[in-house]
Scaffold this active site. Sequence first.
Site, short mmCIF file in Angstrom:
data_model
loop_
_atom_site.label_atom_id
_atom_site.label_comp_id
_atom_site.label_asym_id
_atom_site.label_seq_id
_atom_site.Cartn_x
_atom_site.Cartn_y
_atom_site.Cartn_z
N GLU A 247 -6.39 -10.12 -7.49
CA GLU A 247 -7.80 -9.77 -7.22
C GLU A 247 -8.59 -10.94 -6.63
O GLU A 247 -9.53 -10.73 -5.86
CB GLU A 247 -8.48 -9.31 -8.51
N GLY B 204 -4.59 -3.68 -10.66
CA GLY B 204 -4.67 -2.57 -11.61
C GLY B 204 -3.31 -2.00 -11.97
O GLY B 204 -3.15 -1.43 -13.05
N GLU C 213 -2.13 -4.12 -14.68
CA GLU C 213 -2.96 -3.84 -15.85
C GLU C 213 -2.57 -2.53 -16.53
O GLU C 213 -2.55 -2.45 -17.77
CB GLU C 213 -4.44 -3.84 -15.44
N ALA D 75 -5.65 -1.12 -7.78
CA ALA D 75 -6.71 -0.14 -7.54
C ALA D 75 -6.78 0.12 -6.04
O ALA D 75 -6.40 -0.73 -5.23
CB ALA D 75 -8.04 -0.69 -8.04
C1 HXC Z 1 -5.16 0.74 -0.94
C2 HXC Z 1 -3.10 -0.05 -0.36
C3 HXC Z 1 -3.07 -0.91 -1.48
C4 HXC Z 1 -4.21 -0.90 -2.34
C5 HXC Z 1 -1.24 -1.19 -0.38
N1 HXC Z 1 -1.93 -0.25 0.29
N2 HXC Z 1 -1.92 -1.61 -1.46
N3 HXC Z 1 -4.12 0.76 -0.11
N4 HXC Z 1 -5.24 -0.05 -2.04
N5 HXC Z 1 -4.28 -1.67 -3.43
C6 HXC Z 1 -1.54 0.45 1.51
C7 HXC Z 1 -1.59 -0.44 2.72
O1 HXC Z 1 -2.91 -0.51 3.20
C8 HXC Z 1 -0.69 0.28 3.67
O2 HXC Z 1 -1.38 1.41 4.22
C9 HXC Z 1 0.40 0.82 2.76
O3 HXC Z 1 -0.17 0.83 1.43
C10 HXC Z 1 1.62 -0.07 2.75
O4 HXC Z 1 1.22 -1.39 2.46
P1 HXC Z 1 1.62 -2.65 3.36
O5 HXC Z 1 0.62 -3.70 3.09
O6 HXC Z 1 1.83 -2.23 4.76
O7 HXC Z 1 3.03 -3.04 2.72
P2 HXC Z 1 3.70 -4.48 2.66
O8 HXC Z 1 3.51 -5.21 3.93
O9 HXC Z 1 5.08 -4.24 2.15
O10 HXC Z 1 2.88 -5.29 1.54
C11 HXC Z 1 2.89 -4.87 0.18
C12 HXC Z 1 1.76 -5.58 -0.60
C13 HXC Z 1 0.41 -5.35 0.11
C14 HXC Z 1 2.07 -7.07 -0.71
C15 HXC Z 1 1.77 -4.96 -2.02
O11 HXC Z 1 0.25 -3.95 0.36
C16 HXC Z 1 -0.77 -5.80 -0.70
O12 HXC Z 1 -1.07 -6.98 -0.80
N6 HXC Z 1 -1.54 -4.83 -1.24
C17 HXC Z 1 -2.76 -5.11 -1.99
C18 HXC Z 1 -2.43 -5.68 -3.35
C19 HXC Z 1 -3.69 -6.01 -4.10
O13 HXC Z 1 -4.53 -6.80 -3.68
N7 HXC Z 1 -3.88 -5.35 -5.27
C20 HXC Z 1 -5.00 -5.59 -6.13
C21 HXC Z 1 -6.04 -4.57 -5.80
S1 HXC Z 1 -7.54 -4.94 -6.62
P3 HXC Z 1 -1.36 1.74 5.79
O14 HXC Z 1 -2.24 2.93 5.88
O15 HXC Z 1 -1.88 0.51 6.46
O16 HXC Z 1 0.07 2.02 6.06
C22 HXC Z 1 -7.30 -4.37 -8.14
C23 HXC Z 1 -8.30 -4.84 -9.09
C24 HXC Z 1 -9.28 -3.85 -9.46
O17 HXC Z 1 -6.37 -3.69 -8.48
C25 HXC Z 1 -9.84 -4.12 -10.76
C26 HXC Z 1 -9.02 -3.55 -11.84
C27 HXC Z 1 -8.41 -2.27 -11.56
#
Ligand code: HXC
Length: 257
Positions: free
Chosen positions: A131, A108, A111, A65
């Site tokens: 998460e 997400g 999911e 998400a």
């Molecule tokens: C918003 C995101 C994002 C996310 C990545 N980006 N994931 N933006 N929401 N979930 C953005 C980063 O901020 C960054 O933007 C760009 O994408 C590239 O990501 P990087 O982190 O620079 O890439 P990298 O170093 O290769 O790392 C990849 C990664 C990391 C390991 C996947 O991005 C990460 O940990 N992302 C979050 C994963 C996460 O926690 N997902 C769960 C979300 S919560 P900029 O502008 O800085 O370049 C969820 C639960 C909700 O889904 C409930 C159910 C839906």
Amino acid sequence: AEYETILTETDGAVGIVTLNRPKALNALSAQLVDELVDALGAFDADPAIGCMIITGSEKAFAAGADITEMATKSFWDAFGDDFLAKWDRVGTMRKPVIAAVQGFALGGGCEIAMMCDFIIAADTAKFGQPEINLGVIPGVGGTQRLTRAIGKAKAMDMVLTGRMMSAEEAERSGLVSRVVPAAELMDEAKKAAATIASRSLPSVLAGKESVNRAFETTLSEGCRFERRIFHGLFATDDQKEGMAAFVEKRKPSFRNR
Ligand code: HXC
């Protein structure tokens, strides 16, 4: 329809949706989910389409998400707007939906992949429910579908540590149906989707509905449901054609009715 965060195309009877927010690793914004649900619904209603594929990019199926969109939400923002309710529609399509996953399928993203009927993974795929690292838990079925797919021990490990799982571990654990080299992912997914689309639509819909019953009911009720639907398929033209074709040693020509 005009979409900004996804691409849609058809390949024969296969409808393909490509998640397309590359700068954010396909983070699932509200707009993206609206567009995804709209595009899948249109394919589901289109008589020319027999199967769908959801895919992402080489680097990410979807990294979850959109964290920037939800970071400041209050309880009432989430509860009042029924945040994430729209996402469930991905899992309510009647025609089969295949997830073709390379790169990150996190939160997400994992999911959404699990809402699909099965997942074909590139060897580069990484699955996770991170998460817990954000001070929340999965919100659209992660704790439920992952547990049903891979069992309690691995689901607890994934949900509580937030670690990622490789494609190889995901296949071994039953999360994905096949793993292929990344370069072959879309060919493999399209071939599987085209095969499904070439089958009799009544039996495809019946097979999907019956397998899904397994997750909702007891064994005896599930088998009863299956038997009733199986009996009903003898009312279709396609059952007559499919069995006649076998007896006559020729390929069936299904009428999808
Ligand atoms: C918003 C995101 C994002 C996310 C990545 N980006 N994931 N933006 N929401 N979930 C953005 C980063 O901020 C960054 O933007 C760009 O994408 C590239 O990501 P990087 O982190 O620079 O890439 P990298 O170093 O290769 O790392 C990849 C990664 C990391 C390991 C996947 O991005 C990460 O940990 N992302 C979050 C994963 C996460 O926690 N997902 C769960 C979300 S919560 P900029 O502008 O800085 O370049 C969820 C639960 C909700 O889904 C409930 C159910 C839906």
